[in-house]
Design a protein around this motif. Structure first.
Motif, PDB file in Angstrom:
ATOM      1  N   LEU A 114      -3.794  -4.545  -9.262  1.00 40.35           N
ATOM      2  CA  LEU A 114      -2.543  -3.869  -8.921  1.00 40.35           C
ATOM      3  C   LEU A 114      -1.485  -4.869  -8.480  1.00 40.35           C
ATOM      4  O   LEU A 114      -0.322  -4.807  -8.887  1.00 40.35           O
ATOM      5  CB  LEU A 114      -2.780  -2.858  -7.795  1.00 40.35           C
ATOM      6  N   ILE A 115      -1.885  -5.808  -7.627  1.00 34.12           N
ATOM      7  CA  ILE A 115      -0.944  -6.804  -7.117  1.00 34.12           C
ATOM      8  C   ILE A 115      -0.500  -7.753  -8.221  1.00 34.12           C
ATOM      9  O   ILE A 115       0.656  -8.183  -8.273  1.00 34.12           O
ATOM     10  CB  ILE A 115      -1.584  -7.582  -5.950  1.00 34.12           C
ATOM     11  N   ASN A 116      -1.424  -8.079  -9.117  1.00 35.79           N
ATOM     12  CA  ASN A 116      -1.138  -9.076 -10.150  1.00 35.79           C
ATOM     13  C   ASN A 116      -0.358  -8.522 -11.331  1.00 35.79           C
ATOM     14  O   ASN A 116      -0.046  -9.277 -12.255  1.00 35.79           O
ATOM     15  CB  ASN A 116      -2.453  -9.690 -10.649  1.00 35.79           C
ATOM     16  N   GLU A 117      -0.033  -7.235 -11.306  1.00 35.29           N
ATOM     17  CA  GLU A 117       0.795  -6.661 -12.372  1.00 35.29           C
ATOM     18  C   GLU A 117       2.255  -7.000 -12.062  1.00 35.29           C
ATOM     19  O   GLU A 117       2.832  -6.466 -11.102  1.00 35.29           O
ATOM     20  CB  GLU A 117       0.587  -5.146 -12.415  1.00 35.29           C
ATOM     21  N   PRO A 118       2.880  -7.915 -12.830  1.00 34.46           N
ATOM     22  CA  PRO A 118       4.193  -8.458 -12.449  1.00 34.46           C
ATOM     23  C   PRO A 118       5.275  -7.415 -12.230  1.00 34.46           C
ATOM     24  O   PRO A 118       6.039  -7.505 -11.274  1.00 34.46           O
ATOM     25  CB  PRO A 118       4.543  -9.390 -13.615  1.00 34.46           C
ATOM     26  N   ALA A 119       5.380  -6.429 -13.103  1.00 32.61           N
ATOM     27  CA  ALA A 119       6.461  -5.447 -12.987  1.00 32.61           C
ATOM     28  C   ALA A 119       6.339  -4.648 -11.693  1.00 32.61           C
ATOM     29  O   ALA A 119       7.330  -4.447 -10.976  1.00 32.61           O
ATOM     30  CB  ALA A 119       6.463  -4.516 -14.194  1.00 32.61           C
ATOM     31  N   ASN A 120       5.127  -4.189 -11.392  1.00 31.26           N
ATOM     32  CA  ASN A 120       4.932  -3.435 -10.158  1.00 31.26           C
ATOM     33  C   ASN A 120       5.222  -4.286  -8.922  1.00 31.26           C
ATOM     34  O   ASN A 120       5.868  -3.832  -7.980  1.00 31.26           O
ATOM     35  CB  ASN A 120       3.491  -2.903 -10.067  1.00 31.26           C
ATOM     36  N   PHE A 121       4.730  -5.517  -8.935  1.00 30.59           N
ATOM     37  CA  PHE A 121       4.901  -6.367  -7.765  1.00 30.59           C
ATOM     38  C   PHE A 121       6.379  -6.689  -7.537  1.00 30.59           C
ATOM     39  O   PHE A 121       6.866  -6.636  -6.403  1.00 30.59           O
ATOM     40  CB  PHE A 121       4.092  -7.663  -7.901  1.00 30.59           C
ATOM     41  N   SER A 122       7.097  -7.013  -8.594  1.00 25.81           N
ATOM     42  CA  SER A 122       8.521  -7.333  -8.458  1.00 25.81           C
ATOM     43  C   SER A 122       9.319  -6.129  -7.984  1.00 25.81           C
ATOM     44  O   SER A 122      10.198  -6.243  -7.134  1.00 25.81           O
ATOM     45  CB  SER A 122       9.078  -7.849  -9.791  1.00 25.81           C
ATOM     46  N   GLN A 123       9.029  -4.964  -8.585  1.00 17.45           N
ATOM     47  CA  GLN A 123       9.725  -3.741  -8.169  1.00 17.45           C
ATOM     48  C   GLN A 123       9.467  -3.462  -6.696  1.00 17.45           C
ATOM     49  O   GLN A 123      10.392  -3.155  -5.933  1.00 17.45           O
ATOM     50  CB  GLN A 123       9.262  -2.565  -9.018  1.00 17.45           C
ATOM     51  N   TRP A 124       8.190  -3.549  -6.291  1.00 16.70           N
ATOM     52  CA  TRP A 124       7.873  -3.306  -4.882  1.00 16.70           C
ATOM     53  C   TRP A 124       8.565  -4.304  -3.977  1.00 16.70           C
ATOM     54  O   TRP A 124       9.197  -3.917  -2.988  1.00 16.70           O
ATOM     55  CB  TRP A 124       6.362  -3.403  -4.638  1.00 16.70           C
ATOM     56  N   PHE A 125       8.496  -5.593  -4.295  1.00 18.71           N
ATOM     57  CA  PHE A 125       9.029  -6.585  -3.374  1.00 18.71           C
ATOM     58  C   PHE A 125      10.550  -6.477  -3.281  1.00 18.71           C
ATOM     59  O   PHE A 125      11.121  -6.651  -2.197  1.00 18.71           O
ATOM     60  CB  PHE A 125       8.633  -8.003  -3.789  1.00 18.71           C
TER      61      PHE A 125
ATOM     62  N   ALA B 258       0.832  -1.206   0.000  1.00 20.40           N
ATOM     63  CA  ALA B 258       0.000   0.000   0.000  1.00 20.40           C
ATOM     64  C   ALA B 258       0.869   1.260   0.000  1.00 20.40           C
ATOM     65  O   ALA B 258       0.569   2.236  -0.707  1.00 20.40           O
ATOM     66  CB  ALA B 258      -0.923  -0.008   1.217  1.00 20.40           C
ATOM     67  N   ASP B 259       1.944   1.248   0.785  1.00 19.18           N
ATOM     68  CA  ASP B 259       2.859   2.398   0.785  1.00 19.18           C
ATOM     69  C   ASP B 259       3.446   2.628  -0.600  1.00 19.18           C
ATOM     70  O   ASP B 259       3.576   3.770  -1.061  1.00 19.18           O
ATOM     71  CB  ASP B 259       3.984   2.172   1.798  1.00 19.18           C
ATOM     72  N   TYR B 260       3.824   1.529  -1.272  1.00 23.14           N
ATOM     73  CA  TYR B 260       4.395   1.626  -2.618  1.00 23.14           C
ATOM     74  C   TYR B 260       3.385   2.232  -3.591  1.00 23.14           C
ATOM     75  O   TYR B 260       3.716   3.112  -4.402  1.00 23.14           O
ATOM     76  CB  TYR B 260       4.810   0.224  -3.067  1.00 23.14           C
ATOM     77  N   VAL B 261       2.142   1.781  -3.520  1.00 21.83           N
ATOM     78  CA  VAL B 261       1.092   2.289  -4.402  1.00 21.83           C
ATOM     79  C   VAL B 261       0.871   3.776  -4.169  1.00 21.83           C
ATOM     80  O   VAL B 261       0.743   4.562  -5.122  1.00 21.83           O
ATOM     81  CB  VAL B 261      -0.218   1.501  -4.173  1.00 21.83           C
ATOM     82  N   LEU B 262       0.846   4.202  -2.914  1.00 23.06           N
ATOM     83  CA  LEU B 262       0.615   5.612  -2.602  1.00 23.06           C
ATOM     84  C   LEU B 262       1.781   6.480  -3.057  1.00 23.06           C
ATOM     85  O   LEU B 262       1.583   7.565  -3.617  1.00 23.06           O
ATOM     86  CB  LEU B 262       0.393   5.774  -1.101  1.00 23.06           C
ATOM     87  N   GLN B 263       3.011   5.999  -2.827  1.00 22.37           N
ATOM     88  CA  GLN B 263       4.185   6.790  -3.195  1.00 22.37           C
ATOM     89  C   GLN B 263       4.257   7.025  -4.700  1.00 22.37           C
ATOM     90  O   GLN B 263       4.715   8.068  -5.152  1.00 22.37           O
ATOM     91  CB  GLN B 263       5.450   6.088  -2.705  1.00 22.37           C
ATOM     92  N   ARG B 264       3.821   6.042  -5.469  1.00 25.93           N
ATOM     93  CA  ARG B 264       3.916   6.145  -6.928  1.00 25.93           C
ATOM     94  C   ARG B 264       2.595   6.546  -7.577  1.00 25.93           C
ATOM     95  O   ARG B 264       2.485   6.559  -8.804  1.00 25.93           O
ATOM     96  CB  ARG B 264       4.425   4.823  -7.507  1.00 25.93           C
TER      97      ARG B 264
END
Length: 373
Positions: free
Chosen positions: A257-268, A215-221
Motif C-alpha cells: 500500500l505504501i509503495n504504490e506511488p500514486a496513493n502515497f503521493s496523493q496522501w502525502f 492509516a487514516d487515508y487508507v480507511l477513508q478511501r
C-alpha cells in the motif's frame, strides 16, 4: 515590509543546517518589527489564537494558556507572552517568513512571536525541530549547549525543561541578529530589557505521525481490502507458531500500500498541506463570480495567499490545505504554489479557460487567496 536576509544559503546548509547552532549577526540589517507588543497582546486575547504566559517568580514557574482578558496582574520583570502562528493572523508578520523560502516550503511550520520583560524566558529546554530566532526590539541573552543526552523535567505540568548545561554559545542578541538552533541542542534565552523575538520553526514529522496519517487515508478511501491468502500453507511442528515467511507476507501486504506511488503521493500532498494551527479564513461576501476574478486580474489587481496556507507541489500535482487542486493548466498551478502574490500574467492563457476561472473563484471564495487592498 520586504525583509532581506544576508545569508549565504549553500554555505549555511553545508556548515550548520541540522549540524551546529550559530549566531548570524545582522542577519537582517535595519530590522523593523512587523508587529507591536500591544498588537501581540491583542492577538493573545482572541480565542482562536494559541498563546501562553510564562513567568518565573520566587523560584516557581507558572504557565497559563490564552485567551487572556487582562495583563494588569503582571509585574515589570520575569515573564513572557508567547503567541503561536502569528503569521496566520497578522499579515505583515507573514513577510518575515519569506526570506526562509530558500529552504523547502513543506518543512516550514509557523512564526511564533514572544514579548518578554527583563528576566523573561521559558527556562532551559530543547526542541525537536529547527528554529531561527530573530531578535526584534530590545536585547536578549541566549545560551546554547552541546547536543548530548539530557535529562528533562517538568517544573510545571505544561513546561518541559532540561538541567543546567555548559554553553557553547553565550551571546547578547540585538535587533536583526538571528540565532539558528538545530534539533536537540539545549538552549535558554532571557530578556535584558523589554524585547520581541520571532521564531521561524521547521516541522519534521515523526514516524508515528506518518503511519497514523497514512492509516487514516487508507480507511477513508477503503484501500487495502484484499485479504491474506495461503493456498500453499506450510506445515509446522507447533500449531501456535507463526512462521517467518508468513510474517514477511503480512508485512508485504502493508508495504504494498505504501509503495504504490500514486496513493502515497496523493496522501502525502493532502497530509502535509493540512494547517497545523487554525487559519484566519474569511470568505468574501458576496462571493466572487468567475468573470469578476477575470476582470480584476486583467485590470492589474493582485491575489495574495492567505498567511499560513500551505500550498505544495508533488510532480505536476498541487495541493492546498489538505486538498488537490485539479486543473490541466500546469504553469498556472505552478504559479499558485510558487508565488505568494500573483497577478494576471502568472496565470497566462489559463484565464481564458472558464473551468480554470471557476476553480480559481472557488479558491478565492474559500478564503485561501484574497485581493490585495
Amino acid at each position: 515590509m520586504d525583509y532581506q536576509l544576508a545569508l549565504n544559503w549553500p554555505d549555511f546548509i553545508e556548515r550548520y543546517w541540522q549540524k551546529r547552532p550559530v549566531v548570524l549577526k545582522r542577519g537582517f540589517a535595519n530590522f523593523v518589527d512587523p508587529i507591536s507588543p500591544d498588537e501581540l497582546a491583542g492577538l493573545a486575547m482572541e480565542s482562536e489564537v494559541d498563546s501562553r504566559l510564562v513567568s518565573h517568580q520566587e523560584g516557581k514557574w507558572q504557565l497559563s494558556h490564552g485567551p487572556f482578558e487582562s495583563y494588569d496582574h503582571l509585574g515589570e520583570n520575569d515573564w513572557s507572552l508567547l503567541v503561536q502562528a502569528v503569521n496566520q493572523w497578522h499579515e505583515p508578520t507573514a513577510a518575515l517568513m519569506r526570506p526562509f523560502r530558500a529552504l523547502p516550503d513543506w518543512r516550514v511550520d509557523d512564526l511564533m512571536i514572544s514579548f518578554s520583560v527583563p528576566g523573561g524566558g521559558v527556562g532551559p529546554h530543547l526542541d525537536q525541530y529547527d528554529v531561527f530566532i530573530i531578535q526584534g526590539t530590545g536585547r536578549r541573552r541566549w545560551r546554547v549547549g552541546e547536543k548530548v543526552p539530557m535529562k528533562q523535567h517538568c517544573p510545571h505540568p505544561d513546561l518541559l525543561q532540561v538541567d543546567p548545561f555548559e554553553a557553547i554559545i553565550d551571546e547578547e542578541l540585538e535587533p536583526g541578529d538571528i540565532l539558528y538552533i538545530p534539533p536537540g541542542f539545549p538552549h535558554e534565552g532571557y530578556s535584558l530589557e523589554n524585547s520581541m523575538n520571532y521564531s521561524v520553526g521547521f516541522h519534521a514529522p515523526n514516524a508515528r505521525e506518518l503511519i497514523s496519517g497514512f492509516a487514516d487515508y487508507v480507511l477513508q478511501r477503503e484501500l487495502g481490502s484484499f485479504r491474506y491468502s495461503d493456498p500453499d500453507i506450510a506445515p509446522r511442528e507447533h500449531p501456535a507458531d507463526i512462521l517467518p515467511a508468513e510474517l514477511d507476507k503480512l508485512r508485504g501486504m502493508m508495504l504494498d500500500l505504501i509503495n504504490e506511488p500514486a496513493n502515497f503521493s496523493q496522501w502525502f500532498g493532502e497530509f502535509i498541506t493540512q494547517a497545523r494551527h487554525e487559519l484566519d479564513i474569511a470568505p468574501p461576501e458576496p462571493p466572487y463570480q468567475p468573470d469578476e476574478i477575470y476582470d480584476a486580474l486583467k485590470q492589474g489587481d493582485k491575489l495574495v495567499r492567505l498567511g499560513g496556507l500551505r500550498v505544495l507541489r508533488i510532480g505536476d500535482e498541487v495541493f492546498a490545505n489538505g486538498e488537490k487542486i485539479d486543473s490541466p493548466h500546469r504553469p498556472a498551478l505552478e504559479a499558485l504554489s510558487s508565488h505568494i502574490v500573483l497577478n494576471g500574467a502568472h496565470f497566462g492563457d489559463a484565464l481564458e479557460d472558464p473551468s480554470f476561472l471557476a476553480m480559481l473563484a472557488a479558491l478565492v471564495n474559500s478564503g485561501y487567496w484574497f485581493f490585495e487592498d
